[in-house]
Design a protein around this motif. Sequence first.
Motif, PDB file in Angstrom:
ATOM      1  N   PHE A  17       0.840  -1.209   0.000  1.00 42.78           N
ATOM      2  CA  PHE A  17       0.000   0.000   0.000  1.00 42.78           C
ATOM      3  C   PHE A  17       0.869   1.250   0.000  1.00 42.78           C
ATOM      4  O   PHE A  17       0.645   2.188  -0.767  1.00 42.78           O
ATOM      5  CB  PHE A  17      -0.899  -0.032   1.239  1.00 42.78           C
ATOM      6  N   LEU A  18       1.880   1.185   0.880  1.00 46.94           N
ATOM      7  CA  LEU A  18       2.757   2.343   0.963  1.00 46.94           C
ATOM      8  C   LEU A  18       3.439   2.610  -0.363  1.00 46.94           C
ATOM      9  O   LEU A  18       3.512   3.740  -0.833  1.00 46.94           O
ATOM     10  CB  LEU A  18       3.816   2.134   2.039  1.00 46.94           C
ATOM     11  N   PHE A  19       3.945   1.528  -0.963  1.00 49.66           N
ATOM     12  CA  PHE A  19       4.649   1.733  -2.226  1.00 49.66           C
ATOM     13  C   PHE A  19       3.729   2.201  -3.308  1.00 49.66           C
ATOM     14  O   PHE A  19       4.087   2.995  -4.166  1.00 49.66           O
ATOM     15  CB  PHE A  19       5.364   0.429  -2.633  1.00 49.66           C
ATOM     16  N   GLU A  20       2.506   1.672  -3.232  1.00 49.71           N
ATOM     17  CA  GLU A  20       1.563   2.103  -4.277  1.00 49.71           C
ATOM     18  C   GLU A  20       0.965   3.491  -4.011  1.00 49.71           C
ATOM     19  O   GLU A  20       0.309   4.059  -4.866  1.00 49.71           O
ATOM     20  CB  GLU A  20       0.409   1.095  -4.374  1.00 49.71           C
ATOM     21  N   LEU A  21       1.185   3.967  -2.764  1.00 48.44           N
ATOM     22  CA  LEU A  21       0.497   5.195  -2.365  1.00 48.44           C
ATOM     23  C   LEU A  21       0.664   6.368  -3.339  1.00 48.44           C
ATOM     24  O   LEU A  21      -0.322   6.954  -3.781  1.00 48.44           O
ATOM     25  CB  LEU A  21       0.956   5.606  -0.956  1.00 48.44           C
ATOM     26  N   PRO A  22       1.897   6.688  -3.703  1.00 43.81           N
ATOM     27  CA  PRO A  22       2.031   7.825  -4.628  1.00 43.81           C
ATOM     28  C   PRO A  22       1.204   7.646  -5.885  1.00 43.81           C
ATOM     29  O   PRO A  22       0.479   8.565  -6.298  1.00 43.81           O
ATOM     30  CB  PRO A  22       3.517   7.857  -4.951  1.00 43.81           C
ATOM     31  N   ARG A  78       0.374   8.328   6.748  1.00 39.74           N
ATOM     32  CA  ARG A  78       1.233   9.414   7.178  1.00 39.74           C
ATOM     33  C   ARG A  78       2.083   9.046   8.393  1.00 39.74           C
ATOM     34  O   ARG A  78       3.297   9.256   8.409  1.00 39.74           O
ATOM     35  CB  ARG A  78       0.372  10.635   7.488  1.00 39.74           C
ATOM     36  N   CYS A  79       1.424   8.454   9.386  1.00 35.44           N
ATOM     37  CA  CYS A  79       2.141   8.177  10.621  1.00 35.44           C
ATOM     38  C   CYS A  79       3.294   7.202  10.380  1.00 35.44           C
ATOM     39  O   CYS A  79       4.418   7.395  10.881  1.00 35.44           O
ATOM     40  CB  CYS A  79       1.194   7.588  11.648  1.00 35.44           C
ATOM     41  N   VAL A  80       2.965   6.179   9.615  1.00 40.82           N
ATOM     42  CA  VAL A  80       3.984   5.171   9.341  1.00 40.82           C
ATOM     43  C   VAL A  80       5.160   5.805   8.631  1.00 40.82           C
ATOM     44  O   VAL A  80       6.326   5.607   9.002  1.00 40.82           O
ATOM     45  CB  VAL A  80       3.382   4.052   8.468  1.00 40.82           C
ATOM     46  N   LEU A  81       4.819   6.564   7.650  1.00 41.77           N
ATOM     47  CA  LEU A  81       5.891   7.201   6.883  1.00 41.77           C
ATOM     48  C   LEU A  81       6.732   8.091   7.772  1.00 41.77           C
ATOM     49  O   LEU A  81       7.948   8.133   7.672  1.00 41.77           O
ATOM     50  CB  LEU A  81       5.291   8.031   5.747  1.00 41.77           C
ATOM     51  N   GLN A  82       6.018   8.761   8.663  1.00 42.06           N
ATOM     52  CA  GLN A  82       6.723   9.641   9.582  1.00 42.06           C
ATOM     53  C   GLN A  82       7.697   8.826  10.435  1.00 42.06           C
ATOM     54  O   GLN A  82       8.848   9.190  10.615  1.00 42.06           O
ATOM     55  CB  GLN A  82       5.683  10.346  10.473  1.00 42.06           C
ATOM     56  N   SER A 141      14.067   4.333   1.598  1.00 43.13           N
ATOM     57  CA  SER A 141      12.969   3.992   0.688  1.00 43.13           C
ATOM     58  C   SER A 141      11.674   4.655   1.146  1.00 43.13           C
ATOM     59  O   SER A 141      10.946   5.250   0.362  1.00 43.13           O
ATOM     60  CB  SER A 141      12.807   2.480   0.636  1.00 43.13           C
ATOM     61  N   PHE A 142      11.438   4.530   2.466  1.00 47.61           N
ATOM     62  CA  PHE A 142      10.217   5.179   2.989  1.00 47.61           C
ATOM     63  C   PHE A 142      10.260   6.671   2.814  1.00 47.61           C
ATOM     64  O   PHE A 142       9.270   7.334   2.533  1.00 47.61           O
ATOM     65  CB  PHE A 142      10.052   4.826   4.473  1.00 47.61           C
ATOM     66  N   ARG A 143      11.481   7.174   2.979  1.00 47.26           N
ATOM     67  CA  ARG A 143      11.622   8.614   2.848  1.00 47.26           C
ATOM     68  C   ARG A 143      11.193   9.072   1.460  1.00 47.26           C
ATOM     69  O   ARG A 143      10.486  10.086   1.301  1.00 47.26           O
ATOM     70  CB  ARG A 143      13.087   8.980   3.101  1.00 47.26           C
ATOM     71  N   GLY A 144      11.650   8.245   0.496  1.00 46.21           N
ATOM     72  CA  GLY A 144      11.263   8.568  -0.884  1.00 46.21           C
ATOM     73  C   GLY A 144       9.754   8.623  -1.035  1.00 46.21           C
ATOM     74  O   GLY A 144       9.201   9.579  -1.583  1.00 46.21           O
ATOM     75  N   ILE A 145       9.158   7.579  -0.487  1.00 44.85           N
ATOM     76  CA  ILE A 145       7.693   7.538  -0.596  1.00 44.85           C
ATOM     77  C   ILE A 145       7.074   8.753   0.064  1.00 44.85           C
ATOM     78  O   ILE A 145       6.183   9.409  -0.478  1.00 44.85           O
ATOM     79  CB  ILE A 145       7.161   6.250   0.051  1.00 44.85           C
ATOM     80  N   GLN A 146       7.637   9.023   1.276  1.00 43.84           N
ATOM     81  CA  GLN A 146       7.068  10.160   2.006  1.00 43.84           C
ATOM     82  C   GLN A 146       7.168  11.445   1.192  1.00 43.84           C
ATOM     83  O   GLN A 146       6.209  12.217   1.095  1.00 43.84           O
ATOM     84  CB  GLN A 146       7.809  10.317   3.333  1.00 43.84           C
TER      85      GLN A 146
END
Lengths: 389, 778
Positions: free
Chosen positions: B169-174, B197-201, B208-213
Motif C-alpha cells: 500500500f505504501l509503495f503504491e500510495l504515490p 502518514r504516521c507510518v511514513l513519519q 525507501s520510505f523517505r522517498g515515498i514520504q
Amino acid sequence: MEDDAPVIYGLEFQARALTSQTAESDAIRFLVGTQSLKFDNQIHIIDFDDENNIISKSVLQHQAGEIWHISASPADKAVLTTCYNKTSESRVVTCGAVWRMPPEWESGSHESPDDPHNSHNPQNLELLCHLDNSSHGNASCVLWEPMGDGKHVISLADNHALLWDLTESSTQATISSSATLEGKGQLKFTAGKWSPHHNCTQLATANDTAIRGWDLRTMSQIYCIENAHGQLVRDLDFNPNKQYYLASCGDDCKVKFWDVRNINEPVKTLEEHSHWVWSVRFNHSHDQLVLTGSSDSRVILSNMVSISSEPFGHLVDDDDLSDGEDNHQDEKTKEPLQDSIISTYEEHEDSVYAVEWSSADPWLFASLSYDGRLVINRVPRALKYHILL
Amino acid sequence: MDGDINATAPGTTPPDSDPARKRRVHGMLKLYYGLNEEGKTVDQAESMDPCDINGPHFDPEVYLNKLRRECSLGELMDQETCMVKQIRSLDSDMQTLVYENYNKFISATDTIRKMKNDFKKMEDEMDCLSTNMASITDFSARISGTLQDQHAQITKLSGVHTLLRKLQFLFELPARLNKCLELQAYAQAVSSHRRARCVLQQYSHMPSFRGIQDDCHAIMDKLAQELRQKFRDGGSSAKDLSECVELLLQLDEPAEELCDKFLSHAQSRLEADLLGLEAETDILEFIDRGCNEFVSSLCLVIASYQELFVNRPQEGELASKNIPQMAIGKLHAFVDALATRYFSLVERRIQEEKSVGDNSLLVRALDRFHRRLQAVAKLLPGSAVPSQGTEIVVRAARERIKQYLAALQSFYLNSLTDVRQALAAPRLATGKDAPASLPELLSTLSASILNQIKSVLASVHLFTAKDITFSNKPYFKGEFCSHGVRESLVVNFIMFVCQSSRQFCESAGDRGGSTPPALLLLLSRLCLDYETSTITYILTLTDEQFLVQHHSPVTAVTALCGEAREAAQKLLNHYVKVQGLIISQMLRKSVETRDWVNTIEPRNVRAVMKRVVEDTTSIDVQVGLLYEEGVRKAHSSDSSKRTFSVYSSSRQQTRYAPSYTPSAPMDTNLLSNIHKLFSERVEIFSPVEFNKVSVLTGIIKISLKTFLECVRLRTFGRYGLQQIQVDCHYLQMYLWRFVSDENLVHFLLDEIVGSTAHRCLDPAPMEQSVIEVICERG
C-alpha cells in the motif's frame, strides 16, 4: 395705597382729536379738538393739576371747521396744526393749517370751573398759514418733525405725503418735497408717523391694510408691510427708544409690533380689544408701556416687557409689591418678564378714538371718546415703582 | 366392601404372621387400591356402631342378638337369605381378585428375572467402551503435539502477509494518490494519505520510505494546492466547499486561515446574493429572495462552518489550538458584517415602501424576514442579528405609523378640498341649492374620515396579528399599541384635525375670505361632533382593537375633547367674523363711496341693505342646517314697527351738558341713568355659542357696529340722513328675527341714526310714516 381715581372731563361736543402739548414739559396739558357741524368748533386746552387732582380748561375758538386731527409743535408751545373739515357749497373739504394760540390764553382767560359764562366768549386761534394742498386732496393728518425746531411738517393728503418747510415764523409754508402713493384704485393714507430715529429721516404711513416706510431725503419707499392687518390700519407709533420698532393697530382688533428690518412677521401681536383699535401709543420714556384705545369703548394699558428697550430682570422686592398688594390691577406685574395687560380702563361709554401720553408726566395719559369725554388716568402706582426702582 | 376385604384378608392370605409385616402389606394394598389412612380414619369415625355390618367394629354377636331381639322370624329368614346371597357374591368376588393378583405376581417375577440377565451383559459392553476412549485420547494428544510447530509458523506467515500488504500500500500510495488526484477523488486521497502518514513519519529514516514520504508530500501539496484553487474559484456549492475545507483541515492547514478563506469565499457568494437583491422591486419578492438566497445561504454557511470548525470532535494537537473559540469569534464578526449590509438593504427597501394601500404585503414581508432570522438565532445563539432584525421590524412599524398618519392627514386635506369643491361647484350651477347639501357634506366627510381611520387601524392591526412572529415581542404588545397606534396615529390625527382647522382661522383671518365660510361652519360642526362623540368612539375602538394597556401616560379623552371644542369654538367665531366682515365690507363701501351731502331724497331702500338682509337670511339658512336654533328673548309684538328717536344722541348730549364742570364728579343720578342705558356693554367680537341665534347675533352685531363707525366718519346732508333712516328702518324690519335679543338691534340702529343725525349739516328727519311706506314698498 389706592391709585387715584380717573379724572373725567366732558366736552359739550363730540371729539376725535387729542394731543398733548409736546413742547410743554412742566405742565400736564392736553389739547382737544371738537367736532361739530352746527356750532363753532373749539380747541380745549386742558391743564391737569396733579397735586390737587383738578382739571382746568381754556377754550379757543376754531372757526374754520370741525377738527379731525390736531398736533402740537415740538418747539413752540403756542403753535399747533389741525386738520379740519370745511363745508362749502355742499362740498366737504379737509384742510390742514398751522395756528398760533393767542398769547393771553394762559394768563387771561383761565376760567374757573364755576363760571360757565366765560366760555361763551373764548378767544380765537390765530392762523399762521394754510397747508394749502388743494391740488393734493384732503389732508388726513399733519405731523411735526419729532424733537425738531418746529420748521418742518408733513401732511398726508389722500395719496400724497407732503413735506413742508415753515418759514417766517411759521407764517409761510412751502412744499419742499412730496411722495405719492401709486397703485390701483383710490389709495388714501389713513395714518402716519414721523420716526424720531435716524435723524428724523423716516416716515411710516398706513393705507388700507399696508404699512409703508419712506425715506424723507429721497421721498422714496423703503419698506412695505403688505397686509399688516387683516383690515384697515388705523394708527401707528414708533417705539421712542428702539429705532426699528413700530406698533400698529387696526380694524382686525389687533395691535401688532413690528421690527421693520423683518417685515414678514410681527414681533408680537395683542388681541385684547373686542372692536377696532383706533389708536396706539408708546410711553415716551418707558416704552414697555403701550396704550391702546378702541371703539369697544375701552382703553388698555399693556406692559410689553419682552420687546421693550429696558433691560430685563428688574428685581422685584417683595416690599415694593406688598404696598400694591391690595390693588386689583397690580397682580400681573409681579412677573416682571411677562408681557401683560396692566389694566383695562372702562370709563368711556362710546368709542375711544384717541389716546395720548402726557409729555410732562410719563405716568399720566388721557383718552378721548366720541361723546366728548376725556379721561385722565395714571399708570398704577405699584407698576410705576416697580419700573422705577 | 373394603371392610370385608380387610376383615377377610388375614384369613385368606396368611403368608406372614408378623403383624407389622402384615400391616405393611396391608398398607401397600391400600395404596394400590387408592385408599389412604385418612379414609380409614374417616370410616372409623363414622361407624363405631357394632351393628353396622360394613363398619370395622362390627360385632357378629351383638348384631345377631340385636336381630333376634328385634326381628320376627320371617324377617330373620329374609335376613338370612339376603345375607347368604351377599356372602356368596362376596366369595366369588374375592376369588376373582385373588386370581388376578396371583397372575400379576407371576409376571412381575418373570420380568425381574429377565432384567437380571440383561444387566450383566451391559456391564461387559461398558468396560469395552472405556478402554476404547482411553486409546482415542491418547491418539489425539499425540496428534496435537505434532501439529503445534506448524501452527506457529502459519501465524507468523500471515503476519508477514499483512505487513507486506501494508508495504505494498505504501509503495503504491504515490500512484494511488496521483490517480485520485486525476479523478478528483480528493476525499479518498486524503484518507489514504492520512492512513499512511504516521507510518511514513515513523520510518522516515529509511531511505525507501523517505522517498515515498517525499512523493506523498509532493502529491499532497499538489492536492492541497488544487483544493485551495477550488476554494478560490468560488464556483462550487457550499457543500463542496465544506468538503474542501474538511479535507484541508485534515491536511493540517492552519484553521484560522481556513476560517478566513472559508468566510471570505462565503462572503463573496453572499455578496453576490445581496447584489442580486438590489434589483428586486416588489417588497414581498425582495424579502422572499432575501430570505431564500441570502438568509438561507447564510444559515448554510453558519451551519457548515460550525460543523467544520466549531463542533468538530477535538483530537490530538488540534485540541490545544482552541479552534472553536477563534472560529466562533470570526463567525460572529462575519455574520454581523454581512447582516448589517443586508439590513441596510432591507431597511432601504422598506423605506421605499411608501404606498399605504395594502399593509398586509409589508407585514407579511416583515413577518417572513423576521421568521427567517429566527433560524439564524437558533444556529448562532448570542448573535445580535435577530435583535437587530426585530429592531428593523420595529422601525418599519414606526415608520409605517408615520406614513399612515401622513396618509390620514393628506386624506383629510383631500377630503376638505373635495368639500370645498362641492361647496363651490353647485353654487355656480344651481345657485341656492348648494347650502342644502351642507349636512350631507358633513356626514359624508365625517363618515369617510371615520372609515379611513378604521381601515388604517385595520391595516396597522396586522402588525399585532397572532400569526405574525414578531407580534409577541414586547414592543408590539405594549409600546406599539399605546404609544404607536394610539398616541402617534390616532391622537396625533385628531390633534391634526383640530390644528388644521385652527389654521383656517389664522391664515384666512388676515387674507380674508380665502376659506369659504361654509367650510368654516362645516368644520366647526365637525369639531363639535368630534368633541361630543367621535373622539370617544375612535379611542374606544382603538383601545379595544389593540388592547392598549396604558403603561405610559397617554393623552386623555377629555384633553382631546377640549382641544376639539376649542377648535370648534374658534372656527365658529371665525365664521362669524368672516361673515360679519363680508357684510361689513358691503356696508362700509356703501357708506364710504357715496356723497352723502349731495344725495337725493330717498325713494327706496338702498340695494345694499336688501343685499345685507338677503345675505343674512342665507347665512341663517346655512347655519340652521348645521346648528340648532338656540334661545332668544321674547319678542315684543310689534318688533318690526319700532320708531327711532332721531335725536337720541342729541338728548344724550343735553344730558351731558351739566358735566362741563371739569373734574367734578358727575351727578350720581345721571350716572346711574347712563349706566342703565348702557347696562349691557356690547361686546362686538365676542365668542358665540353653538347655536344659530348666537351666530347670527354675532354677525349682525359686527355688521351694525361697522355701519355705525363708518357713518361717524362721514358728513351728511338732509337727504343723506333720511336715507340712513330709511335704511335702518328696513334693517330693523328684517334683522330682529335673527338675533337673540332684539333690543340689541334696536340699540345699534338707534346709535347709527343718532350718529348720522349728529353728522348731518341739516338734520331734518323724515316722517316715520313716510319711512314705513318706503320700506314696505321696497
